[in-house]
Design a protein around this motif. Structure first.
Motif, PDB file in Angstrom:
ATOM      1  N   UNK A   1      99.264 -86.918 -63.085  1.00  0.00           N
ATOM      2  CA  UNK A   1      99.152 -85.799 -64.027  1.00  0.00           C
ATOM      3  C   UNK A   1      99.745 -86.157 -65.383  1.00  0.00           C
ATOM      4  N   UNK A   2      98.960 -86.002 -66.421  1.00  0.00           N
ATOM      5  CA  UNK A   2      99.411 -86.267 -67.784  1.00  0.00           C
ATOM      6  C   UNK A   2      99.653 -84.915 -68.460  1.00  0.00           C
ATOM      7  N   UNK A   3     100.933 -84.601 -68.665  1.00  0.00           N
ATOM      8  CA  UNK A   3     101.273 -83.303 -69.254  1.00  0.00           C
ATOM      9  C   UNK A   3     100.712 -83.156 -70.663  1.00  0.00           C
ATOM     10  N   UNK A   4     100.415 -84.302 -71.305  1.00  0.00           N
ATOM     11  CA  UNK A   4      99.850 -84.253 -72.646  1.00  0.00           C
ATOM     12  C   UNK A   4      98.518 -83.535 -72.695  1.00  0.00           C
TER      13      UNK A   4
ATOM     14  N   UNK B   1      91.633 -90.606 -66.617  1.00  0.00           N
ATOM     15  CA  UNK B   1      93.007 -90.889 -66.181  1.00  0.00           C
ATOM     16  C   UNK B   1      93.959 -90.985 -67.374  1.00  0.00           C
ATOM     17  N   UNK B   2      93.408 -91.095 -68.574  1.00  0.00           N
ATOM     18  CA  UNK B   2      94.223 -91.331 -69.770  1.00  0.00           C
ATOM     19  C   UNK B   2      93.789 -90.396 -70.904  1.00  0.00           C
ATOM     20  N   UNK B   3      93.976 -89.082 -70.734  1.00  0.00           N
ATOM     21  CA  UNK B   3      93.416 -88.112 -71.699  1.00  0.00           C
ATOM     22  C   UNK B   3      94.033 -88.147 -73.084  1.00  0.00           C
ATOM     23  N   UNK B   4      95.167 -88.829 -73.243  1.00  0.00           N
ATOM     24  CA  UNK B   4      95.791 -88.894 -74.573  1.00  0.00           C
ATOM     25  C   UNK B   4      95.507 -90.222 -75.276  1.00  0.00           C
TER      26      UNK B   4
ATOM     27  N   UNK C   1     101.313 -75.021 -68.433  1.00  0.00           N
ATOM     28  CA  UNK C   1     100.908 -75.421 -67.090  1.00  0.00           C
ATOM     29  C   UNK C   1     101.098 -74.279 -66.088  1.00  0.00           C
ATOM     30  N   UNK C   2     102.186 -73.546 -66.201  1.00  0.00           N
ATOM     31  CA  UNK C   2     102.472 -72.455 -65.263  1.00  0.00           C
ATOM     32  C   UNK C   2     101.416 -71.358 -65.361  1.00  0.00           C
ATOM     33  N   UNK C   3     101.010 -71.028 -66.582  1.00  0.00           N
ATOM     34  CA  UNK C   3      99.976 -70.003 -66.767  1.00  0.00           C
ATOM     35  C   UNK C   3      98.647 -70.469 -66.189  1.00  0.00           C
ATOM     36  N   UNK C   4      98.346 -71.766 -66.373  1.00  0.00           N
ATOM     37  CA  UNK C   4      97.110 -72.309 -65.828  1.00  0.00           C
ATOM     38  C   UNK C   4      97.086 -72.189 -64.308  1.00  0.00           C
ATOM     39  N   UNK C   5      98.180 -72.547 -63.663  1.00  0.00           N
ATOM     40  CA  UNK C   5      98.227 -72.516 -62.194  1.00  0.00           C
ATOM     41  C   UNK C   5      98.102 -71.088 -61.660  1.00  0.00           C
TER      42      UNK C   5
END
Length: 389
Positions: A365-368, A329-332, A377-381
């Motif tokens: 969602x953590x954009x980091x 939940x806290x990847x950064x 993010x757009x390319x991933x989706x």
């Protein structure tokens, strides 16, 4: 209290360099240039962490870590070696002989940071609230016998026929494994456990047995248990997809089951606090903005991340997978060692819940995580549309 570290390496120059590095640090350092001397130190001193070279004469590091695990199981174990010893390091991780590995040549700052984080991680898993809850649990899962048998077979290099025969003794586990392989490899439908092992790999199958044993241990709430199983299974597929298709990397063998095991704490909480935990789930449905981990903490005093990490640490699962359970939940979080894997599990877990139409259970969602992986993010989706679900 000052922590103690034992470094083991047959090259005296390396030992001298390590000794100099720690002269002004808050650690007590012991040095040994062979496995025999290392074991003598372990018998006479209170050692918290051993960092051992793998490639050594007479008694190599793999053999030493085996003996340390048997004779001094509370000592934290880390493999330390050159890139040429990669296969032996992977073997040490797969057989629970080492928490993680460090490669030579090393960066002093990186080495110090990782050691600080290892001890900091142990402190997290020994906080008062978590230990109080653990000690009062009626049902903390122990290592399943089938998993232990598989570890023994793999360690002695048993053939695929013997391993598949052992798994087939448990029909429920066999059925789950076949369901996974037939969903993950849409072009290859099989009813053979042996074929499933060939597709998934021994390490992945071993951890699948571990995960499934926990999920199948509860019949209290079949709906939630099945939902959680679908989530971790899909998360694992997404983790592998991100490595292979997005990052164009081979998935490290010891990470292949990070998605399967990241949410295991939820099953433990569901088993032990069934009524309270069902209410937590229902409340997240009614109030989608609530973070389930925060709500668990409010109601139970601990969250699924902490209980899951504690369990995986107790089972001596490789450290990067434990980190994924504790920090997904806290990847950064600055305390993370393997930021790449935790970020991948975070993203995979979030999108898994979206695909299952249960975004209320998703971590925020953590954009980091995207920034850390250098993935737009757009390319991933867009790429995710390739994953057949």
């Amino acid at each position: 209290m000052e922590k103690s570290i034992l470094f083991v390496d047959d090259e005296e120059q390396i030992l001298r360099s390590l000794n100099r590095l720690f002269l002004d640090k808050d650690y007590q350092v012991f040095l040994a240039n062979n496995g025999k001397d290392a074991l003598k130190i372990l018998d006479t001193e209170n050692i918290d962490l051993i960092i051992s070279d793998i490639k050594m004469p007479t008694m190599n590091g793999y053999e030493l870590l085996q003996k340390v695990k048997e004779q001094h199981p509370k000592v934290l174990r880390v493999a330390f070696s050159g890139y040429t010893d990669n296969n032996k390091i992977v073997q040490a991780l797969e057989n629970n002989l080492a928490k993680l590995y460090l490669f030579k040549p090393w960066s002093n700052d990186t080495l110090l940071s990782i050691i600080d984080k290892i001890f900091g991680f142990e402190d997290i898993l020994r906080n008062k609230n978590l230990l109080n809850l653990i000690h009062n649990l009626d049902d903390l899962p122990t290592l399943p016998f089938l998993y232990q048998d598989l570890c023994t077979l793999i360690e002695k290099d048993a053939g695929i026929d013997e391993i598949s025969k052992k798994i087939e003794e448990d029909q429920a586990i066999s059925s789950r494994i076949l369901r996974v392989v037939n969903s993950a490899f849409s072009s290859s439908k099989t009813g053979s456990v042996k074929d499933a092992i060939m597709y998934l790999g021994l390490s992945n199958v071993k951890h699948m047995v571990l995960s499934n044993s926990v999920f199948l241990s509860t019949q209290l709430n079949p709906f939630l248990t099945d939902l959680l199983w679908k989530h971790v299974n899909l998360t694992n597929r997404m983790v592998i997809f991100i490595y292979k298709k997005i990052l164009q990397k081979k998935v490290p063998k010891t990470y292949e089951s990070a998605g399967l095991l990241h949410d295991i704490g939820k099953v433990v909480l569901l088993n032990n606090f069934h009524e309270k935990y069902v209410k937590i789930f229902k409340r997240t449905i009614l109030e989608p903005k609530l973070n389930i981990a925060d709500l668990e903490k409010e109601v139970l005093g601990v969250n699924h991340q902490e209980i899951g990490a504690y369990l995986l640490d107790w089972w001596e699962i490789p450290h990067p997978i434990i980190e994924s359970a504790l920090f997904h939940h806290n990847p950064t979080d600055p305390r993370i060692i393997n930021k790449e894997l935790v970020s991948i599990v975070h993203i995979a877990g979030t999108y898994s819940w979206k695909f299952l139409d249960h975004t209320q259970f998703s971590n925020n969602q953590n954009e980091g995580a995207f920034n850390l992986l250098n993935i737009p993010k757009e390319d991933f989706e867009k790429a995710l549309l390739e994953l057949k679900l």
